[in-house]
Design a protein around this motif. Sequence first.
Motif, PDB file in Angstrom:
ATOM      1  N   TYR A  28     -38.792  56.249  12.704  1.00 44.01           N
ATOM      2  CA  TYR A  28     -38.236  57.133  12.013  1.00 44.01           C
ATOM      3  C   TYR A  28     -36.787  57.114  12.410  1.00 44.01           C
ATOM      4  O   TYR A  28     -36.333  56.444  13.426  1.00 44.01           O
ATOM      5  N   ARG A  29     -35.760  57.581  11.711  1.00 40.89           N
ATOM      6  CA  ARG A  29     -34.205  57.611  11.825  1.00 40.89           C
ATOM      7  C   ARG A  29     -33.745  58.921  11.265  1.00 40.89           C
ATOM      8  O   ARG A  29     -34.385  59.548  10.372  1.00 40.89           O
ATOM      9  N   LEU A  30     -32.543  59.316  11.733  1.00 42.26           N
ATOM     10  CA  LEU A  30     -31.868  60.511  11.080  1.00 42.26           C
ATOM     11  C   LEU A  30     -30.792  59.882  10.409  1.00 42.26           C
ATOM     12  O   LEU A  30     -29.901  58.993  10.763  1.00 42.26           O
ATOM     13  N   ARG A  31     -30.375  60.573   9.228  1.00 39.94           N
ATOM     14  CA  ARG A  31     -29.285  60.100   8.492  1.00 39.94           C
ATOM     15  C   ARG A  31     -28.488  61.545   8.546  1.00 39.94           C
ATOM     16  O   ARG A  31     -28.819  62.491   7.747  1.00 39.94           O
ATOM     17  N   THR A  32     -27.355  61.586   9.168  1.00 40.03           N
ATOM     18  CA  THR A  32     -26.487  62.791   9.307  1.00 40.03           C
ATOM     19  C   THR A  32     -25.523  62.982   8.301  1.00 40.03           C
ATOM     20  O   THR A  32     -24.772  61.610   8.145  1.00 40.03           O
ATOM     21  N   LYS A  33     -25.447  63.916   7.594  1.00 38.40           N
ATOM     22  CA  LYS A  33     -24.796  64.137   6.440  1.00 38.40           C
ATOM     23  C   LYS A  33     -23.247  65.010   6.611  1.00 38.40           C
ATOM     24  O   LYS A  33     -23.811  65.958   7.061  1.00 38.40           O
ATOM     25  N   ASP A  34     -22.135  64.664   6.559  1.00 38.85           N
ATOM     26  CA  ASP A  34     -21.069  65.633   6.919  1.00 38.85           C
ATOM     27  C   ASP A  34     -20.567  66.042   5.604  1.00 38.85           C
ATOM     28  O   ASP A  34     -21.056  65.740   4.573  1.00 38.85           O
ATOM     29  N   ARG A  35     -19.777  67.441   5.890  1.00 42.12           N
ATOM     30  CA  ARG A  35     -19.521  68.058   4.513  1.00 42.12           C
ATOM     31  C   ARG A  35     -18.263  67.243   3.810  1.00 42.12           C
ATOM     32  O   ARG A  35     -18.001  67.594   2.663  1.00 42.12           O
ATOM     33  N   ASP A  36     -17.747  66.285   4.716  1.00 41.68           N
ATOM     34  CA  ASP A  36     -16.589  65.599   3.748  1.00 41.68           C
ATOM     35  C   ASP A  36     -17.459  64.508   3.226  1.00 41.68           C
ATOM     36  O   ASP A  36     -16.689  63.328   2.611  1.00 41.68           O
ATOM     37  N   GLY A  37     -18.692  64.351   2.953  1.00 37.98           N
ATOM     38  CA  GLY A  37     -19.493  63.339   2.397  1.00 37.98           C
ATOM     39  C   GLY A  37     -19.745  61.895   3.078  1.00 37.98           C
ATOM     40  O   GLY A  37     -20.381  61.181   2.760  1.00 37.98           O
ATOM     41  N   LYS A  38     -19.437  62.038   4.332  1.00 39.91           N
ATOM     42  CA  LYS A  38     -19.525  60.835   5.202  1.00 39.91           C
ATOM     43  C   LYS A  38     -20.873  60.877   5.609  1.00 39.91           C
ATOM     44  O   LYS A  38     -21.616  61.981   6.000  1.00 39.91           O
ATOM     45  N   GLU A  39     -21.636  59.658   5.940  1.00 40.15           N
ATOM     46  CA  GLU A  39     -23.016  59.641   6.539  1.00 40.15           C
ATOM     47  C   GLU A  39     -22.992  58.664   7.795  1.00 40.15           C
ATOM     48  O   GLU A  39     -22.297  57.569   7.687  1.00 40.15           O
ATOM     49  N   THR A  40     -23.786  59.009   8.904  1.00 34.79           N
ATOM     50  CA  THR A  40     -24.180  58.216   9.851  1.00 34.79           C
ATOM     51  C   THR A  40     -25.673  57.892  10.166  1.00 34.79           C
ATOM     52  O   THR A  40     -26.266  58.928   9.830  1.00 34.79           O
ATOM     53  N   LEU A  41     -26.069  56.810  10.573  1.00 39.29           N
ATOM     54  CA  LEU A  41     -27.443  56.898  10.863  1.00 39.29           C
ATOM     55  C   LEU A  41     -27.617  56.698  12.404  1.00 39.29           C
ATOM     56  O   LEU A  41     -26.955  56.216  13.267  1.00 39.29           O
ATOM     57  N   SER A  42     -28.753  57.419  12.739  1.00 38.58           N
ATOM     58  CA  SER A  42     -29.288  57.338  14.262  1.00 38.58           C
ATOM     59  C   SER A  42     -29.890  56.155  14.761  1.00 38.58           C
ATOM     60  O   SER A  42     -30.024  55.187  13.711  1.00 38.58           O
ATOM     61  N   LYS A  43     -30.146  55.969  15.917  1.00 39.54           N
ATOM     62  CA  LYS A  43     -31.182  54.884  16.277  1.00 39.54           C
ATOM     63  C   LYS A  43     -32.481  54.942  15.616  1.00 39.54           C
ATOM     64  O   LYS A  43     -32.789  56.086  15.179  1.00 39.54           O
ATOM     65  N   VAL A  44     -33.144  53.678  15.429  1.00 41.74           N
ATOM     66  CA  VAL A  44     -34.635  53.930  15.096  1.00 41.74           C
ATOM     67  C   VAL A  44     -35.474  54.301  16.074  1.00 41.74           C
ATOM     68  O   VAL A  44     -35.621  53.642  17.033  1.00 41.74           O
ATOM     69  N   VAL A  45     -36.251  55.358  15.838  1.00 43.72           N
ATOM     70  CA  VAL A  45     -37.373  55.696  16.921  1.00 43.72           C
ATOM     71  C   VAL A  45     -38.692  55.091  16.450  1.00 43.72           C
ATOM     72  O   VAL A  45     -39.274  55.658  15.357  1.00 43.72           O
ATOM     73  N   PRO A  46     -39.377  54.203  17.126  1.00 42.89           N
ATOM     74  CA  PRO A  46     -40.753  53.750  16.754  1.00 42.89           C
ATOM     75  C   PRO A  46     -41.801  55.057  17.158  1.00 42.89           C
ATOM     76  O   PRO A  46     -41.467  55.611  18.212  1.00 42.89           O
ATOM     77  N   LEU A  47     -42.951  55.235  16.420  1.00 46.08           N
ATOM     78  CA  LEU A  47     -44.088  56.002  16.846  1.00 46.08           C
ATOM     79  C   LEU A  47     -45.519  55.205  16.507  1.00 46.08           C
ATOM     80  O   LEU A  47     -45.655  54.902  15.471  1.00 46.08           O
ATOM     81  N   HIS A  48     -45.909  54.946  17.868  1.00 45.94           N
ATOM     82  CA  HIS A  48     -47.297  54.130  17.610  1.00 45.94           C
ATOM     83  C   HIS A  48     -48.348  55.224  17.457  1.00 45.94           C
ATOM     84  O   HIS A  48     -48.760  56.122  18.289  1.00 45.94           O
ATOM     85  N   LEU A  49     -49.175  54.853  16.445  1.00 42.57           N
ATOM     86  CA  LEU A  49     -50.223  55.993  15.965  1.00 42.57           C
ATOM     87  C   LEU A  49     -51.568  55.387  16.531  1.00 42.57           C
ATOM     88  O   LEU A  49     -52.504  56.393  16.522  1.00 42.57           O
ATOM     89  N   LYS A  50     -51.692  54.043  16.603  1.00 41.35           N
ATOM     90  CA  LYS A  50     -52.908  53.503  17.236  1.00 41.35           C
ATOM     91  C   LYS A  50     -52.640  52.402  17.888  1.00 41.35           C
ATOM     92  O   LYS A  50     -51.489  51.587  17.491  1.00 41.35           O
ATOM     93  N   GLY A  51     -53.493  51.650  18.546  1.00 39.21           N
ATOM     94  CA  GLY A  51     -53.308  50.250  19.210  1.00 39.21           C
ATOM     95  C   GLY A  51     -53.278  50.240  20.578  1.00 39.21           C
ATOM     96  O   GLY A  51     -53.440  51.295  21.139  1.00 39.21           O
ATOM     97  N   ASP A  52     -53.073  48.843  21.082  1.00 40.76           N
ATOM     98  CA  ASP A  52     -53.018  48.933  22.763  1.00 40.76           C
ATOM     99  C   ASP A  52     -51.715  49.688  23.277  1.00 40.76           C
ATOM    100  O   ASP A  52     -50.802  49.984  22.693  1.00 40.76           O
ATOM    101  N   ALA A  53     -51.745  49.473  24.664  1.00 38.19           N
ATOM    102  CA  ALA A  53     -50.787  50.209  25.331  1.00 38.19           C
ATOM    103  C   ALA A  53     -49.666  49.361  25.664  1.00 38.19           C
ATOM    104  O   ALA A  53     -48.790  49.678  26.424  1.00 38.19           O
ATOM    105  N   GLY A  54     -49.773  47.969  25.153  1.00 41.06           N
ATOM    106  CA  GLY A  54     -48.784  46.843  25.447  1.00 41.06           C
ATOM    107  C   GLY A  54     -47.422  47.288  24.866  1.00 41.06           C
ATOM    108  O   GLY A  54     -47.511  47.852  23.879  1.00 41.06           O
ATOM    109  N   PHE A  55     -46.581  46.454  25.480  1.00 40.71           N
ATOM    110  CA  PHE A  55     -45.085  46.759  24.781  1.00 40.71           C
ATOM    111  C   PHE A  55     -45.135  46.112  23.541  1.00 40.71           C
ATOM    112  O   PHE A  55     -45.946  45.125  23.193  1.00 40.71           O
ATOM    113  N   ALA A  56     -44.112  46.384  22.483  1.00 43.60           N
ATOM    114  CA  ALA A  56     -44.039  45.890  21.268  1.00 43.60           C
ATOM    115  C   ALA A  56     -42.595  45.524  20.918  1.00 43.60           C
ATOM    116  O   ALA A  56     -41.809  46.074  21.311  1.00 43.60           O
ATOM    117  N   VAL A  57     -42.628  44.293  20.102  1.00 47.21           N
ATOM    118  CA  VAL A  57     -41.238  44.007  19.635  1.00 47.21           C
ATOM    119  C   VAL A  57     -41.577  43.625  18.084  1.00 47.21           C
ATOM    120  O   VAL A  57     -42.661  42.889  17.869  1.00 47.21           O
TER     121      VAL A  57
END
Length: 714
Positions: free
Chosen positions: A618-647
């Motif tokens: 997931y990420r957020l696209r922030t829209k300003d009233r002057d038309g500018k846009e910025t993107l947030s960091k990407v946030v992962p969400l694990h729905l299933k699988g092992d508990a190990g770290f992921a790259v």
Amino acid sequence: MIAVGLIVPKGENTNHSNQQRMQRIFLFLLLSFSLTASVQAQVTQISSNKSLQLITHLGNGKALLEEAGMHRLWVTDGSAAGTFQLADTLVFNNAGGLLNGQYIFAATSPAFGSELWITDGTVAGTRLVKDIYPGKTGAEPQDDFVLLNGSLYFSATTASEGRELWRTDGTDAGTSLLADLVTGPGGSALKGRYDLFSNGTFLLFNSVANSSAGYELWRSDGTAAGTYLLKDINPNGASSNPSSYQVYNGMVLFWAETAAEGRELWRTDGTTGGTQLVKDIRSGTASSINAGFPMPTISVLYPFNNRLLFMADDGTSGEEIWTTDGTEGGTYRLQDINPGADRSFVTLPASVPLNGKLYFAAYKPESGSELWETDGTTAGTKLFKEILPGLDGGIPFLMPNFKFSSASGWPVHQGSFFYFMFGLPADGGVELWKSDGTDAGTVKVKVIKTSDSDFGNLSYVYTTAGLYFSVDDGAHSDELWKSDGTQAGTSLVIDLNPNSGEGSDISFFPIPVNNKYVFTATNGDNAFMWDLYHLDGDLVPLPVKLQNFTAVLTGADAQLRWLTASEENTLEFVVERSEDGARFSRIGAIAAAGTATQQSYSFRDAGVATSHRSIVYYRLRTKDRDGKETLSKVVPLHLKGDAGFAVQLLGNPVQQEIRVLVSKTNAPVNLSLKDGAGRTVKTWQAKSEGSMLSLPIGNVAIAFHFCLRAKHLS
């Protein structure tokens, strides 16, 4: 030309009853909606006698303008040097849409007729996209220009297909016919009758392509095979004329007409079976919204407090506020404000949302027109403040900070109060008021004039320094004022058109241009042309500061939460989801509160865990009233699988940089790049959960294959 504020007609007849005055104000609000520092601060003129009016904001610090009368294209960055004509042979055809910061539009030229053009706000970047219908007549592109999956959809005419739907990505090769719905030159609808709408997943539009149906509801996924009649709502060759679409809770709600029910509220989920009447509000063949004159219903579906509000007439209580959740049982009238068959003259687009409530003007004979409030419930819809108790008197004219998008209402001044004008009865004068949503906090700011109750041409903009507005004060006609919410801080800024008796006819652009509030006005040196100005000073709010963004799994749903600070210039947050961390698509949007204090938000992505994916991003696209846009960091969400770290490697093969996303760990992770011989040529370290790294390759020798190794430091 759409301005931030609405305009009140001059010359109000004081012999009319207050109800007649409300009718005139209501009609003018309808027209306006459909057309859609210090006290000594001055303004700067940036164009003289060109009669420029706003087309759209390009989102790159520029606004695209049209020269009235001549219909030539201009651009401005808010400065005199940056305001110039883009092309002297193009005639704008009043149709177009934004795509990736550029404006694709219909324009007539001597060589091509009316065809499809594009501009980025520069002379060199203004060019023909495609000569769809060769010759000097042209294809006459029209109909809304709506966005779906990276392309704009519109209608155009050719000799072989007639008028049909087309799509474009802004290139010649990417501009093509969507589908020839009616084989041959007959066409599938008249120009301007498609009423195109996109919910981000599919298109809805009107067409007469089915020979046994009138103008009915069609659906398209952007392919010829996926374009078809969704439902013949009003069968036997009649038209249902769907209109006023609004996305809500996974559905699209709209108005449509049948012979049996009249014009009523409908919903669709994009399937034939899911396209149904919500409720026959006015039983029988009569319609619950009035589509005719003298007083047509403003058929807006207004999102508020997780429901939709709208105006409707059930045949017994007159036109009043209703609410819906998209079901028959959840669709009901909030209050019969003006008992009986008469309407209460509520205009939802001119209402103000503040602190979970909606404030609006409404009329009833015993109190006249006064301020009302609703929290979206029947019990919470009530008289808010009676400014003139017991009198059928004045008219409050609320000054919401408009935005023209799917979600209504911009944040009010500093997120804490809003302004309104109050016209006293019997030509008793005009007063500026403000309210923080409480009775005690709803106070008169200043008496503007006492000679009559005519506001003049009211236009305004909310800034960090307060409200700038035009008003007729009785001495200067319509001129520029400013208020910081106090009597001492409310005064005339400048008399642009002195001693004319006509005023300067100020009209603000709804969005700042390059951090400047721009407006049109006349200084009186030409009776037929107007000028372009901007307010001096740093008056534009700062963009949003995103403090935190998380995603957690709750049952089968993803629960997203984020915190912000200083978001006074923010329009909305668009929530985007990806399966691979690289290609994202929109799944929803949340309107910004627009305050200078910390705000918290949440969004639920329902049923994502049932999608058979192991991870989503997931990420957020922030829209300003002057038309500018910025993107947030990407946030992962694990729905299933092992508990190990992921790259996760984002994009393969790589060229100038390696992009990786590290998740499911709070400990640092070492990353090393190895060549085909196993030699380590580069190392990096990711330090926290959700780290997305752009790893420049630098002067690493080019090879066909590298290995990226990750080691968990725990």
